[in-house]
Design an enzyme around this catalytic site. Structure first.
Site, short mmCIF file in Angstrom:
data_model
loop_
_atom_site.label_atom_id
_atom_site.label_comp_id
_atom_site.label_asym_id
_atom_site.label_seq_id
_atom_site.Cartn_x
_atom_site.Cartn_y
_atom_site.Cartn_z
N GLU A 139 -7.11 2.97 -5.86
CA GLU A 139 -8.43 3.02 -5.22
C GLU A 139 -9.10 4.31 -5.67
O GLU A 139 -8.54 5.41 -5.51
CB GLU A 139 -8.27 3.03 -3.70
N ASP B 190 0.85 -1.18 0.00
CA ASP B 190 0.00 0.00 0.00
C ASP B 190 0.89 1.24 0.00
O ASP B 190 1.87 1.30 0.74
CB ASP B 190 -0.86 0.01 1.28
N HIS C 280 -10.45 -3.60 3.99
CA HIS C 280 -10.30 -3.15 5.36
C HIS C 280 -11.18 -1.95 5.72
O HIS C 280 -11.25 -1.56 6.89
CB HIS C 280 -8.84 -2.77 5.62
N ASP C 281 -11.85 -1.34 4.74
CA ASP C 281 -12.68 -0.17 4.98
C ASP C 281 -14.18 -0.46 4.91
O ASP C 281 -14.99 0.44 5.16
CB ASP C 281 -12.39 0.91 3.92
N ASP D 190 -3.54 4.29 -2.36
CA ASP D 190 -4.66 4.74 -1.55
C ASP D 190 -5.22 6.04 -2.13
O ASP D 190 -4.46 6.94 -2.53
CB ASP D 190 -4.18 4.95 -0.12
#
Length: 537
Positions: free
Chosen positions: A271, A102, A331-332, A204
């Site tokens: 993303e 990431d 994870h979100d 990200d």
């Protein structure tokens, strides 16, 4: 792609996302770490996935648990050392696993040395490395931008007597990509890790690198377009077209791609959490990111066939040079078996969604625990650590529920995640779905997931083929055809809660991929609720 051309390794690959804090703790401090991941590499390789994606492992004050980076070129002490990372990379590569990191280049932690220098004055060497602006005459922020975690996207700093922009927490100041020194420094961060041998990056909030330098107000989402999701959080009531999702953001993706092309066989995917209409400007083709994903599936609570069909036929179809990513979980996001099923788990639904994920066209992103059919954990207030949950509890509990530790063994201390006390709890309904409990159960979600991953690799139509959708009279049935390299597969999925029938060509014959009860009489196939099957045409 011609018959003689070889597709890049990532097209059609299955990428397994690891949230390191919650994967495996090797030293008993209750926080997962790099050595813990290394201890589970054989498990990951046995899944059959092609790559692992590591959520941030860099030093961070953990206000946003690693997505607030204080040093881009080191390892967080709670995660281990750089030697631990190098060994993990080597061991993963020896098992044929690619390693994707990431990267959080849109913003840093306010503890980063760059920001600590920037805030000192308006004329120091890094004064313009972040986005600073004067207050309005009445002391209010310079515009109406709202932060994703609530409140204004601006915080005052008395040393500079100015506001600084933060799209997320006030402790996550926005880097200024209009300053080319900042861009160069961020590109050198990528080179640092590529030189160590990593295989790529997940970027990200890749849609938010470049903001509007005029600081134009964001317009509202028109009332007639608002859904229940817009009303869950005030920032959703704006169209984020000036604080992010700008036309100028395209060149920042080009800079990333140029760095990636300095190395062989690497991947950068982004993303894109807002304004999906901008997706094709940022990803696809030789000068943008290799690929990326939107939140069309991640934020869907309906589980209706129309959602999947619309994504391919309306968003992706005009983007001929974009190979998609497919993801239902990360994870979100509330885990899919909770979002689409509710309760404390639904193994039939878990098998269906994994099968659907791996038969849709694209590079599949699978989040840890998805292969076990884990539901979200319903946490008590004392456990809430996520700033979103802290803001809205108990009406919204934030992201901690999808971040709880992996259950490795059912009947040992803390499900084998740690010898100490875990940073988030592990409930009994996760223990019963532990990896050990499922490994030798032929009817388990884990065994099914391994089977579908392996079968996907054997069918070129599933890894590299095109996709076309078929009209069905039953609105709960999703039917599509995957075709490529001389193979044609018919994929049938009943997303509803009651049995459904589908007509298939007489020559169609079943493959080894199915979930739930499937029966056939002549050209009529009956799919149980949450059932699916793939046929060869």
């Amino acid at each position: 792609m011609s018959a003689t051309e070889k597709a890049p390794w990532w097209q059609g690959a299955t990428v397994y996302q690891i949230y390191p804090r919650s994967y495996r703790d090797s030293n008993g401090d209750g926080i997962g770490d790099l050595k813990g991941i290394e201890q589970k590499l054989d498990y990951i390789a046995d899944l059959g996935v092609d790559a692992i994606w590591l959520s941030p492992v860099y030093p961070s004050p953990n206000r946003d648990f690693g997505y607030d980076v204080s040093d881009y070129c080191d390892i967080a002490p709670e995660m281990g050392t750089m030697a631990d990372f190098d060994r993990l990379l080597k061991e993963a590569h020896e098992r044929g696993l690619k390693v994707i990191m990431d990267q959080v280049l849109s913003h840093s932690s306010d503890q980063h040395k760059w920001f600590q220098e920037s805030l000192l004055s308006r004329d120091n060497p890094k004064s313009d490395w972040y986005v600073w602006a004067d207050a309005r005459e009445d002391g209010t922020p310079p515009n109406n931008w709202l932060a994703a975690f609530g409140g204004a996207a601006w915080s005052w700093h008395p040393l500079r007597r100015q506001y600084y922009f933060h799209k997320f927490l006030k402790s996550q100041p926005k880097l200024n990509f209009h300053n080319l020194e900042v861009v160069d420094a961020c590109m050198d961060v990528l080179r640092f890790w590529l030189d160590r041998g990593v295989d790529g990056f997940r970027l990200d909030v890749a849609n938010s690198y470049v903001h509007d330098p005029k600081l134009t107000d964001n317009p509202p989402v028109p009332m007639e377009e608002r859904t229940f999701l817009h009303w869950t959080h005030a920032p959703r009531l704006q169209r984020h077209i000036h604080d992010a999702n700008t036309l100028e953001n395209e060149w920042s993706m080009t800079r990333v791609r140029e760095v990636m092309d300095e190395y062989d066989d690497r991947l950068a995917f982004g993303e894109f959490s807002e304004e999906p209409s901008m997706f094709g400007l940022y990803a696809g083709g030789p000068k943008r990111l290799h690929t990326g994903y939107t939140f069309d599936f991640l934020e869907d609570w309906s589980f209706r066939p129309a959602v999947f069909r619309k994504y391919y036929e309306e968003l992706l179809k005009p983007l001929d040079n974009l190979w998609p990513c497919v993801t239902f979980s990360n994870h979100d996001i509330t885990r899919p078996v909770t979002r689409w099923g509710g309760g404390q788990g639904d193994d039939a639904l878990a098998k269906l969604e994994v099968t659907l994920l791996l038969t849709l066209k694209g590079t599949a992103l699978m989040y840890q625990g998805e292969e076990l059919g884990l539901p979200d954990v319903d946490l008590e207030r004392k456990w809430i650590q996520d700033p979103v949950g802290d803001l809205y509890f108990p009406f919204g509990k934030g992201r901690d529920g999808c971040r709880t530790p992996m259950p490795w063994k059912a009947n040992v201390h803390e499900a084998g995640f740690t010898t100490g006390e875990p940073w988030l709890p592990i409930p009994d309904y996760h223990r019963s779905r532990s990896a050990e409990a499922q490994e030798h159960d032929g009817a388990s979600v884990l065994v099914h997931a391994k089977h579908v991953i392996a079968t996907r690799k054997r069918h070129p139509a599933l890894t590299h083929g095109d996709i076309g959708f078929v009209d069905e009279p039953d609105e709960n049935v999703l039917t599509f055809i995957r075709e490529g390299e001389g193979e044609k597969l018919l994929c049938l999925f009943n997303l509803g809660r009651h049995a459904a029938t589908v007509h298939v060509p007489g020559a169609a014959h079943a493959t080894e991929i199915s979930c739930g009860d499937v029966s056939r009489e002549g050209d009529v196939v009956t799919l149980a609720a949450r059932g699916g099957a793939v046929f060869t045409l």
